[in-house]
Scaffold this motif. Structure first.
Motif, PDB file in Angstrom:
ATOM      1  N   SER A  30       9.523  -4.895  -9.441  1.00  0.00           N
ATOM      2  CA  SER A  30       8.224  -5.569  -9.427  1.00  0.00           C
ATOM      3  C   SER A  30       8.015  -6.280  -8.098  1.00  0.00           C
ATOM      4  N   ARG A  31       6.761  -6.487  -7.769  1.00  0.00           N
ATOM      5  CA  ARG A  31       6.415  -7.229  -6.561  1.00  0.00           C
ATOM      6  C   ARG A  31       7.148  -8.568  -6.566  1.00  0.00           C
ATOM      7  N   GLU A  32       7.689  -8.940  -5.433  1.00  0.00           N
ATOM      8  CA  GLU A  32       8.433 -10.184  -5.204  1.00  0.00           C
ATOM      9  C   GLU A  32       9.868 -10.161  -5.737  1.00  0.00           C
ATOM     10  N   ASP A  33      10.321  -9.059  -6.360  1.00  0.00           N
ATOM     11  CA  ASP A  33      11.749  -8.939  -6.644  1.00  0.00           C
ATOM     12  C   ASP A  33      12.471  -8.926  -5.307  1.00  0.00           C
ATOM     13  N   LYS A  34      13.765  -9.161  -5.337  1.00  0.00           N
ATOM     14  CA  LYS A  34      14.587  -9.128  -4.135  1.00  0.00           C
ATOM     15  C   LYS A  34      15.568  -7.975  -4.248  1.00  0.00           C
ATOM     16  N   VAL A  35      15.984  -7.461  -3.088  1.00  0.00           N
ATOM     17  CA  VAL A  35      16.953  -6.369  -3.018  1.00  0.00           C
ATOM     18  C   VAL A  35      18.030  -6.781  -2.035  1.00  0.00           C
ATOM     19  N   THR A  36      19.265  -6.521  -2.377  1.00  0.00           N
ATOM     20  CA  THR A  36      20.353  -6.735  -1.432  1.00  0.00           C
ATOM     21  C   THR A  36      21.254  -5.504  -1.446  1.00  0.00           C
ATOM     22  N   VAL A  37      21.858  -5.233  -0.301  1.00  0.00           N
ATOM     23  CA  VAL A  37      22.836  -4.151  -0.204  1.00  0.00           C
ATOM     24  C   VAL A  37      24.197  -4.776  -0.450  1.00  0.00           C
ATOM     25  N   ARG A  41      28.200   2.221   3.979  1.00  0.00           N
ATOM     26  CA  ARG A  41      29.020   2.780   5.063  1.00  0.00           C
ATOM     27  C   ARG A  41      28.651   2.127   6.385  1.00  0.00           C
ATOM     28  N   ASP A  42      27.415   1.601   6.486  1.00  0.00           N
ATOM     29  CA  ASP A  42      26.961   0.856   7.655  1.00  0.00           C
ATOM     30  C   ASP A  42      27.238  -0.619   7.374  1.00  0.00           C
ATOM     31  N   ALA A  43      28.407  -1.104   7.783  1.00  0.00           N
ATOM     32  CA  ALA A  43      28.872  -2.445   7.418  1.00  0.00           C
ATOM     33  C   ALA A  43      27.835  -3.553   7.651  1.00  0.00           C
ATOM     34  N   PRO A  44      27.065  -3.568   8.769  1.00  0.00           N
ATOM     35  CA  PRO A  44      26.085  -4.646   8.943  1.00  0.00           C
ATOM     36  C   PRO A  44      24.945  -4.643   7.922  1.00  0.00           C
ATOM     37  N   ALA A  45      24.776  -3.568   7.171  1.00  0.00           N
ATOM     38  CA  ALA A  45      23.723  -3.530   6.150  1.00  0.00           C
ATOM     39  C   ALA A  45      24.105  -4.357   4.920  1.00  0.00           C
ATOM     40  N   ALA A  46      25.403  -4.443   4.642  1.00  0.00           N
ATOM     41  CA  ALA A  46      25.858  -5.176   3.461  1.00  0.00           C
ATOM     42  C   ALA A  46      25.515  -6.660   3.605  1.00  0.00           C
ATOM     43  N   GLY A  47      24.891  -7.203   2.562  1.00  0.00           N
ATOM     44  CA  GLY A  47      24.520  -8.612   2.562  1.00  0.00           C
ATOM     45  C   GLY A  47      23.092  -8.875   2.996  1.00  0.00           C
ATOM     46  N   ARG A  48      22.436  -7.915   3.616  1.00  0.00           N
ATOM     47  CA  ARG A  48      21.036  -8.123   3.998  1.00  0.00           C
ATOM     48  C   ARG A  48      20.161  -8.105   2.751  1.00  0.00           C
ATOM     49  N   THR A  49      19.024  -8.798   2.836  1.00  0.00           N
ATOM     50  CA  THR A  49      18.119  -8.860   1.699  1.00  0.00           C
ATOM     51  C   THR A  49      16.714  -8.438   2.094  1.00  0.00           C
ATOM     52  N   TRP A  50      15.982  -7.929   1.106  1.00  0.00           N
ATOM     53  CA  TRP A  50      14.608  -7.492   1.277  1.00  0.00           C
ATOM     54  C   TRP A  50      13.771  -8.027   0.122  1.00  0.00           C
ATOM     55  N   ARG A  51      12.478  -8.157   0.344  1.00  0.00           N
ATOM     56  CA  ARG A  51      11.513  -8.567  -0.677  1.00  0.00           C
ATOM     57  C   ARG A  51      10.689  -7.339  -1.047  1.00  0.00           C
ATOM     58  N   VAL A  52      10.524  -7.083  -2.338  1.00  0.00           N
ATOM     59  CA  VAL A  52       9.733  -5.940  -2.795  1.00  0.00           C
ATOM     60  C   VAL A  52       8.258  -6.240  -2.549  1.00  0.00           C
ATOM     61  N   LEU A  53       7.574  -5.339  -1.831  1.00  0.00           N
ATOM     62  CA  LEU A  53       6.167  -5.521  -1.500  1.00  0.00           C
ATOM     63  C   LEU A  53       5.242  -5.012  -2.591  1.00  0.00           C
ATOM     64  N   ASP A  54       5.674  -3.994  -3.316  1.00  0.00           N
ATOM     65  CA  ASP A  54       4.838  -3.413  -4.363  1.00  0.00           C
ATOM     66  C   ASP A  54       5.747  -2.655  -5.321  1.00  0.00           C
ATOM     67  N   ILE A  55       5.247  -2.378  -6.514  1.00  0.00           N
ATOM     68  CA  ILE A  55       6.076  -1.649  -7.473  1.00  0.00           C
ATOM     69  C   ILE A  55       6.391  -0.260  -6.925  1.00  0.00           C
ATOM     70  N   GLY A  56       7.434   0.354  -7.446  1.00  0.00           N
ATOM     71  CA  GLY A  56       7.856   1.661  -6.977  1.00  0.00           C
ATOM     72  C   GLY A  56       6.762   2.704  -7.073  1.00  0.00           C
ATOM     73  N   GLU A  57       6.734   3.582  -6.081  1.00  0.00           N
ATOM     74  CA  GLU A  57       5.740   4.659  -6.081  1.00  0.00           C
ATOM     75  C   GLU A  57       6.056   5.668  -7.176  1.00  0.00           C
ATOM     76  N   THR A  58       5.031   6.355  -7.629  1.00  0.00           N
ATOM     77  CA  THR A  58       5.218   7.436  -8.589  1.00  0.00           C
ATOM     78  C   THR A  58       4.708   8.732  -7.969  1.00  0.00           C
ATOM     79  N   SER A  59       5.125   9.843  -8.547  1.00  0.00           N
ATOM     80  CA  SER A  59       4.773  11.135  -7.992  1.00  0.00           C
ATOM     81  C   SER A  59       4.802  12.176  -9.102  1.00  0.00           C
TER      82      SER A  59
END
Length: 146
Positions: A95-102, A106-124
């Motif tokens: 959902s919008r405003e959920d948070k995501v973390t890795v 395999r890309d060590a600097p990616a672990a621990g970074r966080t993102w904010r969900v901008l919109d619900i997942g796309e459908t297709s």
């Protein structure tokens, strides 16, 4: 015509993508219900609620961008750090405003970074994986622990 001549099914393609591309471990979470603190008399954020934890991948969406309104003001949800979160179709929709973390990559600097969900997942109508647009919160190379 034999069944072998038909080619790959979407389910088969999804399995290949999950095995070869969704190689990071990601966690989608959201703020928990507020909890009353009797010592302060205030409601405080409750512990985060995990929506999904499992295979995923984060990809940049082609570089920095800026969308301008006719009045020349930046669009409120535009971000210079737009990314795409890919998860299996079996993962719940964020959902919008959920948070995501890795959690692991395999890309060590990616672990621990966080993102904010901008919109619900796309459908297709031809789904292989779920795509969710996210904005990176972590702006340092040291990451931001969960």
């Amino acid at each position: 015509m034999s069944d072998n001549a038909v080619g790959l099914t979407l389910k088969a393609v999804g399995a290949i993508v999950e095995k070869k591309i969704l190689t990071d471990t990601v966690k989608i979470f959201r703020a928990g219900e507020p909890v009353f603190n009797p010592d302060t008399g205030q409601y405080e954020p409750g512990p985060p609620v995990t929506v999904y934890e499992g295979p995923g991948a984060i990809f940049p969406a082609g570089g920095p961008s800026m969308v301008l309104h006719l009045a020349g003001q930046p669009y409120v949800n535009d971000t210079p750090s737009r990314y795409r979160l890919l998860t299996p179709l079996s993962a719940p929709v964020a959902s919008r405003e959920d948070k995501v973390t890795v959690l692991a990559s395999r890309d060590a600097p990616a672990a621990g970074r966080t993102w904010r969900v901008l919109d619900i997942g796309e459908t297709s109508t031809l789904p292989v994986v779920r795509t969710t647009w996210v904005d990176q919160n972590t702006q340092t190379t040291t990451g931001n622990p969960k």
